[in-house]
Scaffold this motif. Structure first.
Motif, mmCIF file in Angstrom:
data_model
loop_
_atom_site.group_PDB
_atom_site.id
_atom_site.type_symbol
_atom_site.label_atom_id
_atom_site.label_comp_id
_atom_site.label_asym_id
_atom_site.label_seq_id
_atom_site.Cartn_x
_atom_site.Cartn_y
_atom_site.Cartn_z
ATOM 1 N N VAL A 45 -6.477 -5.731 2.336
ATOM 2 C CA VAL A 45 -7.772 -5.984 2.955
ATOM 3 C C VAL A 45 -8.782 -4.964 2.436
ATOM 4 N N SER A 46 -9.972 -5.429 2.077
ATOM 5 C CA SER A 46 -11.017 -4.508 1.637
ATOM 6 C C SER A 46 -11.690 -3.875 2.851
ATOM 7 N N VAL A 47 -11.773 -2.556 2.838
ATOM 8 C CA VAL A 47 -12.480 -1.833 3.894
ATOM 9 C C VAL A 47 -13.731 -1.154 3.321
ATOM 10 N N THR A 48 -14.071 -1.494 2.103
ATOM 11 C CA THR A 48 -15.168 -0.841 1.388
ATOM 12 C C THR A 48 -16.472 -0.877 2.167
ATOM 13 N N GLU A 49 -16.810 -2.006 2.752
ATOM 14 C CA GLU A 49 -18.097 -2.176 3.430
ATOM 15 C C GLU A 49 -18.056 -1.759 4.907
ATOM 16 N N LYS A 50 -16.894 -1.434 5.418
ATOM 17 C CA LYS A 50 -16.783 -1.068 6.828
ATOM 18 C C LYS A 50 -17.327 0.334 7.081
ATOM 19 N N ALA A 51 -17.869 0.527 8.264
ATOM 20 C CA ALA A 51 -18.369 1.850 8.654
ATOM 21 C C ALA A 51 -17.211 2.709 9.151
ATOM 22 N N SER A 52 -17.288 3.991 8.883
ATOM 23 C CA SER A 52 -16.294 4.925 9.415
ATOM 24 C C SER A 52 -16.579 5.147 10.896
ATOM 25 N N THR A 53 -15.542 5.032 11.715
ATOM 26 C CA THR A 53 -15.649 5.291 13.149
ATOM 27 C C THR A 53 -14.418 6.065 13.598
ATOM 28 N N SER B 190 3.789 8.619 20.418
ATOM 29 C CA SER B 190 3.021 9.137 19.288
ATOM 30 C C SER B 190 1.561 8.782 19.457
ATOM 31 N N ARG B 191 0.712 9.685 19.022
ATOM 32 C CA ARG B 191 -0.742 9.470 19.055
ATOM 33 C C ARG B 191 -1.295 9.918 17.710
ATOM 34 N N VAL B 192 -2.094 9.044 17.100
ATOM 35 C CA VAL B 192 -2.669 9.339 15.790
ATOM 36 C C VAL B 192 -4.162 9.070 15.857
ATOM 37 N N GLN B 193 -4.942 9.957 15.252
ATOM 38 C CA GLN B 193 -6.404 9.812 15.219
ATOM 39 C C GLN B 193 -6.919 9.969 13.790
ATOM 40 N N THR B 194 -8.029 9.291 13.524
ATOM 41 C CA THR B 194 -8.749 9.461 12.272
ATOM 42 C C THR B 194 -10.208 9.115 12.515
ATOM 43 N N SER B 195 -11.023 9.484 11.595
ATOM 44 C CA SER B 195 -12.389 8.981 11.536
ATOM 45 C C SER B 195 -12.450 8.268 10.204
ATOM 46 N N GLY B 196 -12.372 6.949 10.263
ATOM 47 C CA GLY B 196 -12.254 6.208 9.015
ATOM 48 C C GLY B 196 -12.639 4.757 9.154
#
Length: 181
Positions: free
Chosen positions: A26-34, A113-119
């Motif tokens: 899946v392309s995520v190129t145009e998605k905003a980082s959140t 488990s808990r995982v976080q990112t800004s992406g």
């Protein structure tokens, strides 16, 4: 029910081409980082004799303390998810938290488990990988005492961020209580 039915009718498999059915990333190129976060849980049920050894910490093996090694393995798995699951994107993870504890009533090791990112994409797979590998590590380290262990209930219990926003499992545990997140 109408809203749920609508959601199912709009559901599709995003990792396959709609026309050819071929796998695709899946392309995520145009998605905003959140900000994105996912929580997963599962358990390994252990026969009584092996559980008693683990509880007495006699399973402090040549490989190290069982729960500590499993925790480290889970963290490593979250970081390596993109290498394990063919169509996952590599992500810069800001937090990986893997907690393991003994549950005497179930004779199990519980894992959350808990995982976080800004992406640009979610971290559900990373949370699932962390939980799965942590529990597999418990199996590996306890198999000398018993091979009759059972890994079960691995699932995402909560996620936030992205287009779909907040989601929480409504699944109940064995006692009919909503799962703790």
């Amino acid at each position: 029910m109408g809203q749920q039915r609508r959601a199912y009718s709009q559901a599709r498999l995003t990792h396959t081409d709609e026309e050819t059915g071929e796998a695709r990333m899946v392309s995520v190129t145009e998605k905003a980082s959140t900000f994105r976060e996912a929580k997963a849980m599962g358990r390994i049920v252990i026969p009584q004799e092996a559980y008693d050894l683990l509880k007495k910490n006699e399973m402090h093996t040549a490989k190290g303390n069982v729960l500590t090694v499993a925790q480290i393995a889970g963290i490593g798995a979250a970081k390596s998810t993109w290498q394990l699951i063919p169509l996952c994107h590599p992500l810069l993870l800001g937090l990986i938290e893997v907690r393991l504890w003994l549950d005497d009533e179930r004779r199990s090791v519980e894992c959350r488990s808990r995982v976080q990112t800004s992406g640009k994409t979610g971290v559900e797979m990373e949370a699932l990988a962390a939980t799965s590998v942590a529990l597999l590590t418990v199996y590996d380290m306890c198999k000398a005492a018993s091979k009759e262990m059972r890994i079960e209930g691995i699932r995402v219990v909560e996620k936030t961020g992205g287009k779909s926003g907040f989601w929480q499992s409504h699944e109940m545990d064995d006692e009919g209580v909503q799962q703790e997140n």
